[in-house]
Design a protein around this motif. Structure first.
Motif, PDB file in Angstrom:
ATOM      1  N   LEU A 131       0.835  -1.207   0.000  1.00  0.00           N
ATOM      2  CA  LEU A 131       0.000   0.000   0.000  1.00  0.00           C
ATOM      3  C   LEU A 131       0.873   1.261   0.000  1.00  0.00           C
ATOM      4  O   LEU A 131       0.567   2.234  -0.688  1.00  0.00           O
ATOM      5  CB  LEU A 131      -0.921   0.009   1.220  1.00  0.00           C
ATOM      6  CG  LEU A 131      -2.146  -0.907   1.128  1.00  0.00           C
ATOM      7  CD1 LEU A 131      -2.892  -0.926   2.451  1.00  0.00           C
ATOM      8  CD2 LEU A 131      -3.075  -0.441   0.005  1.00  0.00           C
ATOM      9  N   LEU A 132       1.963   1.219   0.773  1.00  0.00           N
ATOM     10  CA  LEU A 132       2.864   2.378   0.811  1.00  0.00           C
ATOM     11  C   LEU A 132       3.473   2.609  -0.569  1.00  0.00           C
ATOM     12  O   LEU A 132       3.547   3.745  -1.052  1.00  0.00           O
ATOM     13  CB  LEU A 132       3.982   2.150   1.832  1.00  0.00           C
ATOM     14  CG  LEU A 132       3.587   2.190   3.304  1.00  0.00           C
ATOM     15  CD1 LEU A 132       4.771   1.816   4.171  1.00  0.00           C
ATOM     16  CD2 LEU A 132       3.082   3.583   3.681  1.00  0.00           C
ATOM     17  N   ALA A 133       3.900   1.526  -1.215  1.00  0.00           N
ATOM     18  CA  ALA A 133       4.482   1.649  -2.549  1.00  0.00           C
ATOM     19  C   ALA A 133       3.457   2.215  -3.515  1.00  0.00           C
ATOM     20  O   ALA A 133       3.769   3.078  -4.339  1.00  0.00           O
ATOM     21  CB  ALA A 133       4.989   0.296  -3.029  1.00  0.00           C
ATOM     22  N   ALA A 134       2.193   1.759  -3.393  1.00  0.00           N
ATOM     23  CA  ALA A 134       1.133   2.268  -4.264  1.00  0.00           C
ATOM     24  C   ALA A 134       0.966   3.769  -4.065  1.00  0.00           C
ATOM     25  O   ALA A 134       0.838   4.529  -5.025  1.00  0.00           O
ATOM     26  CB  ALA A 134      -0.174   1.538  -3.990  1.00  0.00           C
ATOM     27  N   ALA A 135       0.995   4.203  -2.785  1.00  0.00           N
ATOM     28  CA  ALA A 135       0.820   5.628  -2.496  1.00  0.00           C
ATOM     29  C   ALA A 135       1.923   6.455  -3.149  1.00  0.00           C
ATOM     30  O   ALA A 135       1.714   7.603  -3.529  1.00  0.00           O
ATOM     31  CB  ALA A 135       0.812   5.871  -0.991  1.00  0.00           C
ATOM     32  N   ILE A 136       3.108   5.854  -3.310  1.00  0.00           N
ATOM     33  CA  ILE A 136       4.217   6.597  -3.908  1.00  0.00           C
ATOM     34  C   ILE A 136       4.190   6.528  -5.434  1.00  0.00           C
ATOM     35  O   ILE A 136       4.454   7.505  -6.117  1.00  0.00           O
ATOM     36  CB  ILE A 136       5.560   6.058  -3.362  1.00  0.00           C
ATOM     37  CG1 ILE A 136       5.710   6.498  -1.904  1.00  0.00           C
ATOM     38  CG2 ILE A 136       6.741   6.550  -4.186  1.00  0.00           C
ATOM     39  CD1 ILE A 136       6.988   6.086  -1.252  1.00  0.00           C
TER      40      ILE A 136
END
Lengths: 288, 274
Positions: free
Chosen positions: B93-98
């Motif tokens: 999810l963090l990678a998606a946000a970036i």
């Protein structure tokens, strides 16, 4: 009731992760679901959205073929041009630069990336605009040169804007390179050129892949550069999205385009990761 | 090779330098420097719309960066304690946000909020006893939320990388000496991760302060500084825009230099006694 160690530990972990989880869910997962729902809806009579279940928006995607074409052509080309400028720069910084000045030189490359892209793109708008270079050319007798609002201007803006992001991962992979390998290659009689192509270049490929993937992905969603330097003539998917959401207010169609944009980004990312794994293990890149 | 590198640095800095130079131009002509003047700075700073936009940008950047720094650091510390599967989901999810383009983040947030407001506002209106029911709308909140999404993920990544370099042994030694987990955190862990937290905060601030595209979608009627600059550019390239651009540039340059110095700092002061 006294809390056991594990329960307490779990509670602390939950408390630490709760705000971030809520944020990610409410402002990333939910909005994405909403966007997908909108993309199968219909345009309301006064714009906006009307609930429906239709794939009409997706069937209508070819209406914006030009935006897809420009993005899918100019993003990879722009990333490639970045690479051509970035590789020698990164090589110099990692291998040739005097160690005393290395940190300073690297900082000077990174710093522009964190300053306003809007202002940096504006700088080129200023230079390429009719009162800039064309005006100077006019003074020496070359009249009516048009630089702004061309694909060339957009590509220039892309190289300018994203060069730091391409240099950094390549620099990191070259800096990690074991110098003894280069010496060994030379000792075994390889010329510098063949050492470069058989040792240095293959070992720096992970950095090259990371850079190309990062820049391509960011370019796929670019808006400012084509807007300011392409002036409505060279437009990207991002420009089509701004038009559909903020001007013509066709939200369902815009949502469908946004969903496809995410799909393209995911595909590019997966291909890049596949290649990166094949070349070597995953590497973390220091972007800052 | 050296010549090439000189050209690269020239390429990176000359355009910016030109904007800065012409912001001090007395005349209006873009290709002729007719004399030194700070007139355009005075004009820019006397413009109430610019000042309002600047205030909005500062409020949004400070709030979103603070939230991002606190929540992102908490998440980085919490991730350490998670099982591998839950951790993979969270990392994803963090990678998606970036990775998800800003333009999509802006659109998704806009669409979701408008849908939510479309339900909430009439509901409140029907229950509200008075004349004017409160209306939820786009503004500070939506920009802070959308900026915070990206910057929180950024802070988490930065702090996580720092935590990964910390030795476990010093934490264990602290526990062996009967320090409570909280004391260990305050005296051992926090001083070591603090520079990366601060750097994360400054990067988050810089991102929020410079972001145009996300805010463009979710700002509603609010104007941030980049939105104002964008609008001025579209009205025409003037020395006043150069002056504003120079000020924006100097502000973000200062922040990024501080952030980089903080990240270089290899925490010589391990136990910062209060």
């Amino acid at each position: 009731m006294p809390l056991t160690m594990t329960t307490k530990r779990r509670l602390v972990t939950t408390a630490l992760l709760a705000p971030a989880s809520v944020w990610l869910f409410v402002f990333l997962v939910l909005p994405f679901i909403a966007m997908v729902v909108f993309s199968v809806g219909e345009r309301g009579p006064a714009g906006g959205y009307q609930p429906a279940f239709t794939l009409a928006q997706y069937a209508n995607l070819p209406a914006r073929a030009a935006a897809y074409w420009n993005t899918l052509m100019l993003a990879p080309v722009g990333a490639f041009l970045c690479l051509i400028v970035a590789y020698p720069t990164a090589y110099y910084l990692a291998v040739k630069a005097p160690p005393r000045y290395r940190l300073l030189l690297v900082s000077l490359v990174v710093v522009p990336f964190w300053t306003s892209l809007l202002v940096r793109t504006y700088a080129w708008m200023y230079i390429l605009g009719s009162r800039g270079i064309p005006n100077l050319l006019d003074m020496i007798g070359i009249a009516d040169v048009r630089l702004l609002n061309t694909s060339g201007a957009v590509l220039l803006g892309i190289v300018y804007g994203y060069l730091p992001l391409m240099i950094m991962p390549i620099y990191v992979s070259l800096e990690k390179l074991d110098r003894r390998l280069l010496e060994a290659s030379a000792d075994l009689g390889a010329k510098p050129v063949s050492t470069f192509f058989s040792v240095t270049l293959p070992l720096s490929l992970p950095g090259v892949m990371t850079g190309v993937a990062l820049v391509t992905i960011l370019l796929l969603g670019e808006y400012l550069i084509p807007q300011l330097l392409g002036g409505g003539k060279v437009f990207f998917i991002g420009n089509a999205l701004v038009d559909l959401f903020l001007q013509s207010r066709n939200w369902p169609f815009g949502s469908a385009i946004a969903v496809t944009l995410v799909a393209v980004v995911v595909v590019v990312l997966m291909v890049a990761m596949r290649i990166a794994w094949r070349i070597s293990g995953t590497r973390q890149v220091d972007l800052v | 090779m050296r010549a090439l590198i000189t050209y690269v640095y020239l390429f990176l800095y000359a355009p910016i330098a030109l904007v800065v130079l012409f912001s001090f131009n007395a005349g209006r002509n873009a290709s002729e420097f007719t004399g030194f003047s700070v007139e355009w700075y005075g004009k820019a700073l006397a413009n109430p719309f610019l000042i309002t936009a600047l205030q909005n940008s500062l409020i949004i950047a400070v709030t979103s960066a603070t939230l991002a720094a606190v929540f992102g650091t908490m998440a980085a510390l919490g991730l350490e304690r998670l099982g591998s599967r839950a951790r993979a989901v969270f990392d994803g999810l963090l990678a998606a946000a970036i990775v998800v383009p800003g333009v999509v983040i802006g659109i998704a947030t806009l669409v979701a909020l408008v849908a939510v407001f479309g339900v909430i506002n009439p509901a409140i209106a029907s229950l509200w006893p008075g004349e004017r029911p409160p209306q939820f709308g786009l503004g500070y909140g939506s920009i802070i939320a959308a900026h915070g999404l990206f910057t929180m993920a950024l802070v988490t990544m930065i702090v996580k990388a720092r935590i990964a370099t910390l030795g476990r042994d010093i934490v264990e030694a602290s526990a062996d000496l009967y320090a409570t987990p909280l004391t260990t955190f305050r005296q051992i862990v926090l001083p070591q991760i603090l520079p990366s937290v601060l750097a994360g905060f400054l990067l988050a601030f810089t991102f929020s302060f410079d972001d145009f595209i996300v805010a463009f979608f979710v700002a509603g009627s609010k104007t941030t500084l980049p939105i104002y600059v964008f609008a001025s550019i579209r009205r025409g390239v003037t020395p006043e825009v150069n002056a504003i651009a120079t000020m924006v540039l100097v502000a973000s340059l200062l922040l990024i230099v501080i952030a980089r110095l903080l990240m270089r700092e290899k925490t010589r002061k391990t136990t910062a006694g209060e």
